[in-house]
Scaffold this motif. Structure first.
Motif, mmCIF file in Angstrom:
data_model
loop_
_atom_site.group_PDB
_atom_site.id
_atom_site.type_symbol
_atom_site.label_atom_id
_atom_site.label_comp_id
_atom_site.label_asym_id
_atom_site.label_seq_id
_atom_site.Cartn_x
_atom_site.Cartn_y
_atom_site.Cartn_z
ATOM 1 N N ASN B 73 0.836 -1.210 0.000
ATOM 2 C CA ASN B 73 0.000 0.000 0.000
ATOM 3 C C ASN B 73 0.860 1.245 0.000
ATOM 4 O O ASN B 73 0.773 2.078 0.914
ATOM 5 N N PRO B 74 1.734 1.383 -0.970
ATOM 6 C CA PRO B 74 2.748 2.455 -0.901
ATOM 7 C C PRO B 74 2.164 3.850 -0.719
ATOM 8 O O PRO B 74 2.792 4.677 -0.077
ATOM 9 N N LEU B 75 0.960 4.078 -1.231
ATOM 10 C CA LEU B 75 0.417 5.442 -1.137
ATOM 11 C C LEU B 75 0.033 5.807 0.285
ATOM 12 O O LEU B 75 -0.189 6.977 0.579
ATOM 13 N N LEU B 98 -10.203 7.925 -8.088
ATOM 14 C CA LEU B 98 -10.929 6.692 -7.751
ATOM 15 C C LEU B 98 -10.107 5.450 -8.095
ATOM 16 O O LEU B 98 -10.036 4.512 -7.304
ATOM 17 N N TRP B 99 -9.469 5.440 -9.266
ATOM 18 C CA TRP B 99 -8.688 4.246 -9.582
ATOM 19 C C TRP B 99 -7.491 4.125 -8.664
ATOM 20 O O TRP B 99 -7.103 3.023 -8.271
ATOM 21 N N LEU B 100 -6.916 5.295 -8.300
ATOM 22 C CA LEU B 100 -5.801 5.254 -7.353
ATOM 23 C C LEU B 100 -6.266 4.686 -6.015
ATOM 24 O O LEU B 100 -5.584 3.860 -5.409
ATOM 25 N N HIS B 102 -8.785 2.677 -5.490
ATOM 26 C CA HIS B 102 -9.047 1.239 -5.641
ATOM 27 C C HIS B 102 -7.756 0.430 -5.609
ATOM 28 O O HIS B 102 -7.725 -0.677 -5.089
ATOM 29 N N SER B 103 -6.694 1.009 -6.183
ATOM 30 C CA SER B 103 -5.431 0.268 -6.203
ATOM 31 C C SER B 103 -4.875 0.075 -4.800
ATOM 32 O O SER B 103 -4.061 -0.810 -4.557
ATOM 33 N N GLN B 104 -5.298 0.918 -3.854
ATOM 34 C CA GLN B 104 -4.801 0.808 -2.486
ATOM 35 C C GLN B 104 -5.862 0.198 -1.559
ATOM 36 O O GLN B 104 -5.695 0.191 -0.343
ATOM 37 N N GLY B 105 -6.953 -0.247 -2.141
ATOM 38 C CA GLY B 105 -8.019 -0.809 -1.327
ATOM 39 C C GLY B 105 -8.733 0.240 -0.488
ATOM 40 O O GLY B 105 -9.309 -0.072 0.550
ATOM 41 N N LEU B 106 -8.665 1.513 -0.931
ATOM 42 C CA LEU B 106 -9.328 2.578 -0.172
ATOM 43 C C LEU B 106 -10.740 2.803 -0.716
ATOM 44 O O LEU B 106 -10.985 2.631 -1.904
#
Lengths: 523, 330
Positions: B73-75, B98-100, B102-106
């Protein structure tokens, strides 16, 4: 402000999951939030449907005659269209039993094109797949189940059943000097073929299981000869195919029957014979019996039929749809390179291979759905339109039709992954789109457009990613049926799934290379 | 995890150019660290190496003690803004976030929070292709804040912002640092950092030239010089030199004094009955201090075919002019 007195920040945010599923979801969000890409996929599906329906509705066939109804084509036990035309000399057999004969000759004649108009030019000769032998058949209806042991004009002894199945026995022909013996026995649903050179020492040729064979069947002698097929290569790599009339005649003696066989005379049926308008048979077969010797003449063939349109002839829009898919798949990655967005993607997921893998999953899934929608509509609907236009469409099983529909969707999906990988490698849309079209679309056009010799066309469809198009072939190639099996006629050199596997291999290779390069490069 | 960025001995060569030549520094939590240097000094390359986008030939870069590529979850560990223009033009700003997320499971809720935080609500559902540079910067900052990370790294965040935006981002960065985050912002203009940064990492030619607090840097550069205007120059010089100051005659009726406080000079002159019209304490600006520090780097680039003496003269002249302007403004 001194750092020593500061409490480092701790987020109150709940940490999300960091898995491949999250990446796939992110890539899907990326895809669905660019309207042009969604529209592109819909256009691909629509092109497949519309072009297919357009070509289907443009195809009309008329058989003429007072009713203008084309004669019904018999269908074999497996559901495939068949040719079931031969001369049959037979009796009823109730329960188990069998037939044994000796064959002493097999001759034939072929009618060549007339040189002097009105003068028939007939030469002696036997077609390689002319057949003569013994048969047990479920009645005399065309297309009914059967098994037969036979000698062929050029392929030795065979045991065949239910039109599509063929087992080779010993090679060689037959003559008065070296007669050959054939035997076919029934035991329940199991039929076994034997051959012998002397009537004493028998060799088993093969066994057929005819499920649902009724207790009473017809047993007897048969002869058939397919037409003489000549293929001529034309200058530009195309070819012309000529089919000429041929018939075969075989002599049988020492006929013996076992089991509960009907008494009286033998029944004679010219099964499937073509009728003239006045009802008389055209090219009839016949039998002459004298002193226990039956000389039987027959015309036709007992084999799967390949004359007619195929369900995949409704897939004319796939090539155009594929080009649209390629463009969208390439843009899905090159737009990130062009704008530097790939860096944001790699910040969100520093494990770079997973980013490409997630993209591949998304583009494959989206394309598969679009392809399934397109092919799922056009194949049944287009076939219906073709049939409504009087065309004969070769029937296939539901399983084969599903394979064609799902296969086309899978073909598009894997081609999309291939294009995506090329996009990642080239990082430029124009180059990647060109490369993908050159690799998949171009070889298919070259191979099927009668510009290359058949051999070259077949190699293209074995070695290039275009091999994947084999997945849409619904009618298989039968080695025991002479045909012009070339890509132009819709026959691919590789089996459906084998051709598809070639395309998959290319996609995996390209994706692997793209991952390797993405890992190595600074972005 | 400690909220820090550690850069240790980075070296990277692009062809014949040494982009990074032993870059080392550390960013500590709770303050805004300015990462400043002329264009081409290696700021962006360093940031890309820290973020795992570029590979260094040598050295290590750690975020919270770990290399970036090993972060999960680097972000939520580092928020970065590298290039505000890196957007798909046909995607809306909200969908970009939104895609960002989703990539972090947020959850999508988090997207709306950061949109609110950067004041982009009215534009969030418009296509990013139509955004002004300032809106793109805000969107990029929203993306950096998405994972609520303890470390923030922004490349030239002030670029393209209007005056109101500049005030806003200064306030935002200061408040983020006040929460205990480590904030690293790069700029090639010291003036952009003047009222924002607490600490400075000054770079030139791929390495750190100075790693110091802003207050210390200004004090060093000022070195307590006082300018005196008087009609009795020789008397003044004698009196001040007696008191231990270093004096130098300037043009016409000015003297530059160092080593004495301005108040002490006034007392001395009054005691000796020397008339004077002006005593001005010279306070260096951050810009001046920066110019001093990066002179080497500038010289290095200007040096081809130019003698060192000329280059130094030019630099000094510029610094003096800047100082004069500063004083006039007061």
């Amino acid at each position: 402000m001194s750092s020593g007195t500061v409490t480092p920040y701790r987020s109150g945010l709940r940490t999300g999951r960091d898995g491949f599923a999250q990446l796939v979801r992110a890539e899907w969000t990326k895809f669905r939030t660019v309207r042009g890409w969604l529209i592109g996929m819909m256009v691909a599906a629509l092109v497949i449907v519309l072009l297919g329906l357009l070509s289907a509705s443009g195809s009309q066939t008329s058989c003429g005659g007072p009713s203008d109804v084309c004669p019904a084509v018999p269908v074999g036990p497996g559901g495939e269209a068949v040719e079931d035309k031969f001369y049959f000399v037979h009796r009823s057999l109730a329960g188990d039993g069998g037939i044994t004969v000796r064959m002493t000759s097999m001759t034939g004649q072929i009618r060549l094109p007339d040189i002097t108009p009105g003068t028939r030019r007939v030469v002696p000769g036997v077609e390689p797949w002319a057949k003569a032998g013994v048969m047990i058949k479920d009645g005399t209806r065309q297309g009914s189940a059967y098994a037969a042991t036979m000698i062929t004009g050029g392929h030795g002894v065979r045991m065949q059943h239910d039109f599509t199945e063929d087992v080779a026995g010993r090679p060689g022909g037959v003559s008065a000097a070296s007669p050959r013996w054939l035997r076919l026995t029934r035991s329940g649903e199991e039929l076994t073929g034997y051959e012998s050179a002397d009537g004493a020492h028998w060799t088993k040729v093969g066994t057929a299981r005819l499920a649902g064979l009724p207790a009473t069947v017809q047993v007897g002698l048969f002869v058939a000869s397919p037409g003489d097929l000549t293929v001529k290569q034309t200058d530009l790599g195309g070819s012309t195919v000529q089919n000429r009339f041929a018939e075969a005649t075989a002599a049988f003696d020492q006929v013996s029957l076992e089991g509960k066989v009907s008494g009286g005379a033998w029944s004679r049926d010219d099964i499937g014979v073509t009728r003239e308008p006045d009802g008389s048979p055209h090219h009839p077969g016949g039998v002459v019996e004298s002193g226990g010797t039956f000389t039987v003449t027959g015309v036709g063939d007992i084999a799967p039929l390949a004359d007619g349109q195929t369900i995949e002839s409704t897939l004319t829009g796939v090539l155009t749809g594929l080009i649209v898919v390629i463009v969208v798949a390439v843009m899905f990655i090159t737009s990130e390179h062009r704008r530097g967005l790939i860096r944001t993607s790699l910040l969100a997921s520093p494990r770079r291979g997973r980013v490409l893998a997630a993209k591949a999953v998304v583009i494959a899934a989206v394309t598969f759905v679009a392809g399934l929608a397109g092919a799922g509509v056009v194949v049944p609907l287009g076939t219906w339109i073709l049939r409504a236009g009087g065309n004969y469409v070769l029937p296939v099983s539901l399983l084969t039709e599903s394979r064609v529909v799902v296969g086309v969707a899978a073909l598009l999906a894997v081609a999309a992954v291939f294009a995506l990988a090329l996009g990642a490698l080239f990082r430029r849309s124009a180059a990647a789109v060109t490369a993908a079209i050159a690799a998949i679309v171009l070889p298919h056009i070259l191979a099927t457009a009668s510009v290359l010799p058949a051999g070259a066309a077949q190699w293209l469809l074995r070695l290039t990613p275009a091999a994947g198009f084999a997945i849409q072939q619904s009618i298989p190639e039968y080695p025991q049926v002479i045909g012009h099996y070339v890509p132009q006629a819709g026959y691919y050199p590789l089996a459906p799934w084998a051709g598809f596997a070639v395309l998959c291999g290319y996609a995996v290779l390209a994706l692997g290379l793209a991952v390797f390069m993405l890992r190595r490069r600074d972005v | 995890m400690e909220a820090t960025i550690e850069v240790i001995g980075l070296r990277k060569r692009f062809g014949r150019t040494m982009a990074l030549d032993g870059m080392s520094f550390r960013v500590t939590p709770g303050q805004v660290t300015g990462f400043v240097g002329p264009n081409g000094a290696g700021k962006s390359t360093t940031m890309r190496v820290i973020l795992g986008l570029d590979a260094a030939d040598e050295g290590t870069a750690l975020v919270g003690g770990r290399p970036y590529p090993s972060l999960r979850n680097p972000l939520s560990h580092v928020g970065a803004l590298l290039d505000a223009a890196a957007l798909q033009p046909s995607r809306t700003g909200r969908n970009h976030l939104l895609w960002l997320a989703h990539s972090q499971g947020l959850p999508a809720r988090r997207v709306d929070e950061v949109i609110e935080q950067v004041g982009l609500r009215s534009a969030a559902r418009r296509k990013a292709g139509g955004y002004s540079l300032g809106m793109r910067q805000r969107l990029g900052i929203a993306a950096a804040l998405l994972g609520d990370p303890p470390v923030l790294m922004l490349d030239e965040p002030v670029n393209g912002l209007d005056p109101e935006g500049i005030v806003w981002i200064r306030g935002l960065l200061r408040s983020l640092a006040a929460e205990g985050r480590a904030v690293l912002i790069s700029s090639h203009l010291m003036s952009e950092l003047q009222d924002t940064a607490d600490h400075l990492v000054v770079v030139g030619r791929g390495r750190v030239v100075a790693d110091t607090s802003v207050a210390d840097l200004i004090a060093t550069a000022s070195s307590g010089r006082v300018t005196l205007r008087t009609t009795a120059r020789s008397e003044a010089m004698t009196a001040l030199a007696h008191a231990g100051a270093t004096v130098a005659a300037g043009d016409r009726d000015t003297i530059t004094v160092s080593g004495l406080e301005a108040e002490r000079i006034v007392t001395l002159l009054n005691a000796n009955a020397v008339p004077f019209s002006e005593v001005a304490a010279h306070r260096a600006t951050l810009e001046e201090a920066y110019m001093d520090l990066t002179r080497d780097a500038v010289e290095f680039r200007a040096a081809t075919g130019v003698t060192t003496g000329t280059a130094t003269g030019v630099t000094t002249g510029t610094a003096t002019g800047a100082a004069a302007g500063q004083e006039a403004a007061r």
